[in-house]
Design a protein around this motif. Sequence first.
Motif, PDB file in Angstrom:
ATOM      1  N   UNK A 213     -51.045  45.942  24.419  1.00  0.00           N
ATOM      2  CA  UNK A 213     -50.811  46.816  25.567  1.00  0.00           C
ATOM      3  C   UNK A 213     -50.772  46.009  26.859  1.00  0.00           C
ATOM      4  N   UNK A 214     -51.600  44.979  26.955  1.00  0.00           N
ATOM      5  CA  UNK A 214     -51.632  44.144  28.149  1.00  0.00           C
ATOM      6  C   UNK A 214     -50.413  43.227  28.233  1.00  0.00           C
ATOM      7  N   UNK A 215     -49.896  42.805  27.098  1.00  0.00           N
ATOM      8  CA  UNK A 215     -48.776  41.854  27.103  1.00  0.00           C
ATOM      9  C   UNK A 215     -47.927  42.080  25.857  1.00  0.00           C
ATOM     10  N   UNK A 216     -46.821  42.801  26.019  1.00  0.00           N
ATOM     11  CA  UNK A 216     -45.971  43.118  24.875  1.00  0.00           C
ATOM     12  C   UNK A 216     -45.284  41.889  24.286  1.00  0.00           C
ATOM     13  N   UNK A 217     -45.240  40.803  25.030  1.00  0.00           N
ATOM     14  CA  UNK A 217     -44.635  39.589  24.473  1.00  0.00           C
ATOM     15  C   UNK A 217     -45.446  39.054  23.293  1.00  0.00           C
ATOM     16  N   UNK A 218     -46.706  39.453  23.193  1.00  0.00           N
ATOM     17  CA  UNK A 218     -47.527  39.034  22.061  1.00  0.00           C
ATOM     18  C   UNK A 218     -47.067  39.672  20.756  1.00  0.00           C
ATOM     19  N   UNK A 219     -46.197  40.684  20.843  1.00  0.00           N
ATOM     20  CA  UNK A 219     -45.675  41.301  19.619  1.00  0.00           C
ATOM     21  C   UNK A 219     -44.963  40.271  18.754  1.00  0.00           C
ATOM     22  N   UNK A 220     -44.352  39.277  19.389  1.00  0.00           N
ATOM     23  CA  UNK A 220     -43.675  38.226  18.621  1.00  0.00           C
ATOM     24  C   UNK A 220     -44.676  37.466  17.762  1.00  0.00           C
ATOM     25  N   UNK A 221     -45.839  37.135  18.343  1.00  0.00           N
ATOM     26  CA  UNK A 221     -46.870  36.421  17.597  1.00  0.00           C
ATOM     27  C   UNK A 221     -47.387  37.287  16.452  1.00  0.00           C
ATOM     28  N   UNK A 222     -47.609  38.559  16.739  1.00  0.00           N
ATOM     29  CA  UNK A 222     -48.129  39.484  15.735  1.00  0.00           C
ATOM     30  C   UNK A 222     -47.161  39.611  14.566  1.00  0.00           C
ATOM     31  N   UNK A 223     -45.858  39.691  14.879  1.00  0.00           N
ATOM     32  CA  UNK A 223     -44.849  39.804  13.825  1.00  0.00           C
ATOM     33  C   UNK A 223     -44.781  38.533  12.982  1.00  0.00           C
ATOM     34  N   UNK A 224     -44.875  37.387  13.638  1.00  0.00           N
ATOM     35  CA  UNK A 224     -44.821  36.120  12.904  1.00  0.00           C
ATOM     36  C   UNK A 224     -46.000  35.977  11.943  1.00  0.00           C
ATOM     37  N   UNK A 225     -47.141  36.533  12.310  1.00  0.00           N
ATOM     38  CA  UNK A 225     -48.328  36.450  11.461  1.00  0.00           C
ATOM     39  C   UNK A 225     -48.344  37.511  10.360  1.00  0.00           C
ATOM     40  N   UNK A 226     -47.351  38.405  10.370  1.00  0.00           N
ATOM     41  CA  UNK A 226     -47.299  39.441   9.344  1.00  0.00           C
ATOM     42  C   UNK A 226     -48.290  40.574   9.543  1.00  0.00           C
ATOM     43  N   UNK A 227     -48.788  40.716  10.765  1.00  0.00           N
ATOM     44  CA  UNK A 227     -49.787  41.758  11.021  1.00  0.00           C
ATOM     45  C   UNK A 227     -49.245  43.179  10.854  1.00  0.00           C
ATOM     46  N   UNK A 228     -47.974  43.460  11.221  1.00  0.00           N
ATOM     47  CA  UNK A 228     -47.485  44.832  11.035  1.00  0.00           C
ATOM     48  C   UNK A 228     -47.593  45.308   9.587  1.00  0.00           C
ATOM     49  N   UNK A 229     -47.361  44.416   8.635  1.00  0.00           N
ATOM     50  CA  UNK A 229     -47.454  44.806   7.224  1.00  0.00           C
ATOM     51  C   UNK A 229     -48.876  45.226   6.872  1.00  0.00           C
ATOM     52  N   UNK A 230     -49.847  44.467   7.375  1.00  0.00           N
ATOM     53  CA  UNK A 230     -51.254  44.807   7.111  1.00  0.00           C
ATOM     54  C   UNK A 230     -51.621  46.113   7.806  1.00  0.00           C
ATOM     55  N   UNK A 231     -51.129  46.299   9.014  1.00  0.00           N
ATOM     56  CA  UNK A 231     -51.437  47.513   9.762  1.00  0.00           C
ATOM     57  C   UNK A 231     -50.804  48.742   9.114  1.00  0.00           C
ATOM     58  N   UNK A 232     -49.633  48.571   8.535  1.00  0.00           N
ATOM     59  CA  UNK A 232     -49.013  49.681   7.813  1.00  0.00           C
ATOM     60  C   UNK A 232     -49.877  50.099   6.624  1.00  0.00           C
ATOM     61  N   UNK A 233     -50.429  49.119   5.953  1.00  0.00           N
ATOM     62  CA  UNK A 233     -51.322  49.424   4.829  1.00  0.00           C
ATOM     63  C   UNK A 233     -52.565  50.169   5.321  1.00  0.00           C
ATOM     64  N   UNK A 234     -53.122  49.734   6.444  1.00  0.00           N
ATOM     65  CA  UNK A 234     -54.333  50.362   6.962  1.00  0.00           C
ATOM     66  C   UNK A 234     -54.063  51.744   7.549  1.00  0.00           C
ATOM     67  N   UNK A 235     -52.804  52.055   7.866  1.00  0.00           N
ATOM     68  CA  UNK A 235     -52.468  53.388   8.370  1.00  0.00           C
ATOM     69  C   UNK A 235     -52.667  54.456   7.301  1.00  0.00           C
ATOM     70  N   UNK A 236     -52.885  54.025   6.060  1.00  0.00           N
ATOM     71  CA  UNK A 236     -53.179  54.956   4.957  1.00  0.00           C
ATOM     72  C   UNK A 236     -54.629  54.826   4.494  1.00  0.00           C
ATOM     73  N   UNK A 237     -55.467  54.177   5.300  1.00  0.00           N
ATOM     74  CA  UNK A 237     -56.859  53.956   4.925  1.00  0.00           C
ATOM     75  C   UNK A 237     -57.602  55.279   4.750  1.00  0.00           C
ATOM     76  N   UNK A 238     -58.625  55.264   3.910  1.00  0.00           N
ATOM     77  CA  UNK A 238     -59.465  56.445   3.749  1.00  0.00           C
ATOM     78  C   UNK A 238     -60.355  56.670   4.964  1.00  0.00           C
ATOM     79  N   UNK A 239     -60.576  55.636   5.759  1.00  0.00           N
ATOM     80  CA  UNK A 239     -61.383  55.745   6.971  1.00  0.00           C
ATOM     81  C   UNK A 239     -60.508  56.247   8.117  1.00  0.00           C
ATOM     82  N   UNK A 240     -60.828  57.418   8.653  1.00  0.00           N
ATOM     83  CA  UNK A 240     -59.994  58.040   9.686  1.00  0.00           C
ATOM     84  C   UNK A 240     -59.884  57.168  10.931  1.00  0.00           C
ATOM     85  N   UNK A 241     -60.975  56.513  11.329  1.00  0.00           N
ATOM     86  CA  UNK A 241     -60.935  55.688  12.538  1.00  0.00           C
ATOM     87  C   UNK A 241     -60.094  54.438  12.324  1.00  0.00           C
TER      88      UNK A 241
END
Length: 372
Positions: A213-241
Motif C-alpha cells: 500500500x505504501x509503495x506499489x512498485x514493490x509488487x514487482x518484487x512480490x511477483x518475482x518471489x511467487x508470493x501471489x501464488x502463496x497468498x491465493x492458497x491462503x485466501x482459502x484458509x480455514x482461519x478467517x483472519x
Amino acid sequence: MAKDGPNWDGLLKWSIANSDGTRPTRNLSEEDKRWFMEAMQSQTVDVIKRMKEITMVMQTPEQVLEAQGVTAADIEDMLDELQEHVESIDMANDLHSIGGLVPLLGYLKNSHANIRAKAAEVVSTIVQNNPRSQQLVMEANGLEPLLSNFASDPDVTVRTKALGAISSLIRHNKPGIAAFRLANGYAALRDAVGADSARFQRKALNLIQYLLHENHSDCNVVNELGLPRVMLHLASSEDAEVREAALRGLLEIARDKTGGSNGGLGEEDEKLKQILEERIKGISLMSPEDLGAAREERQLVDCLWSTCYKEPSSLREKGLLSLPGEDDPPPDVASKHFEPPLRGWAANHTGDSKPSVKKQEAPLLLGPIPPN
C-alpha cells in the motif's frame, strides 16, 4: 508479625478525622506531616529510578546473574515491568538516555527463547507510533537482530514477536522500510506466509499489505518471489483472519496498474477467479451469524472481483454484500439513561404533544361575579 507496606487503615482514619468538618481546621505538626508523606511515598514508584535499576541488571553478564541465582523467569518478569513503564512515550525515549536501549537489544540474542521473545515485545512497545524511538533503535542497529530472529530463529514465538517488532519499527518510517528491503525482508516474509502458524501468517500478510500500500512498485518484487501464488492458497484458509489478510494483499497487487489489464496478478488470474467463486459459494452457505462476522471478507471478495473483472460480484445480486441493518447507526441506548432531567421534562411537555388523558376543562362559572 508486622504487615508489609503502609498502614492504610491508619491513614484512612487519620484523613477522616482531619477532614470530617466536625472540628475546626488546625495546622499539622511536623510529626504528622512527616508520617503522612512517608505513608504516601511508600507507594510512589520512581519510574526513572526503577528503569535505571533494570538497566543495571540488563548490563550484567548472563553468567554473573546466573551465579547470583537470577533465573530466566526473573528476567522475563523484569522485562514485563519494563514494558509497562515504556508504554509512556516519554519513558520509552528516556530508556535510551539512561543507557537501557542497547542492553535491551542485546537480549534479542539471549540464549533463552522466552527472553528473546519478550525483548522483542518490549522493543515493539517502545517504537510503536514513536518516531523518536524508531530512529534511536535504527541508529543502535536494532533492526539487524530483529531480522535475524524473524528469519531464522528455531522458535516460532520468537519469530512472531520479532516480526511484530519489525512491523512497529518500520511503519511510517521510510529509512526503516528501505533497510528492510535491502536486508531481503520480502524473502523472509515469503517464508513466513508458508509457515504452519496462523498467527505468524497473519502478521506477515498484514505487513506485506502495508508495504504494498505504501509503495506499489514493490509488487514487482512480490511477483518475482511467487508470493501471489502463496497468498491465493491462503485466501482459502480455514482461519478467517488469514483469509482476510490474504485477500487484502491480493487486492493491493490487483490494483497495481503496471501488471496489465487485471492488475499485477498476471498468470494467476484464472486461479484467482476460481478461488473467488469458491469464496462466494462458501459465503452463500453461511449462517446469518457467520455472515455478520464475515462482513470484511464479503467486502474484500466483491472489491477484488470488481477490480479484476470490472463488474460487481454475484454477492450483490444475492443481497449478501450489505445485509439489512449493517449500515444503520448504532441504537441509542444511552440517552434515556443519561439525559439531563430538565431536558427530559421539556421533551415530555412540548406544545404539540397529545396527552393520553384529556385535560379537565375549567368549570363554567354562572351567576354574578363575586365582589373584589
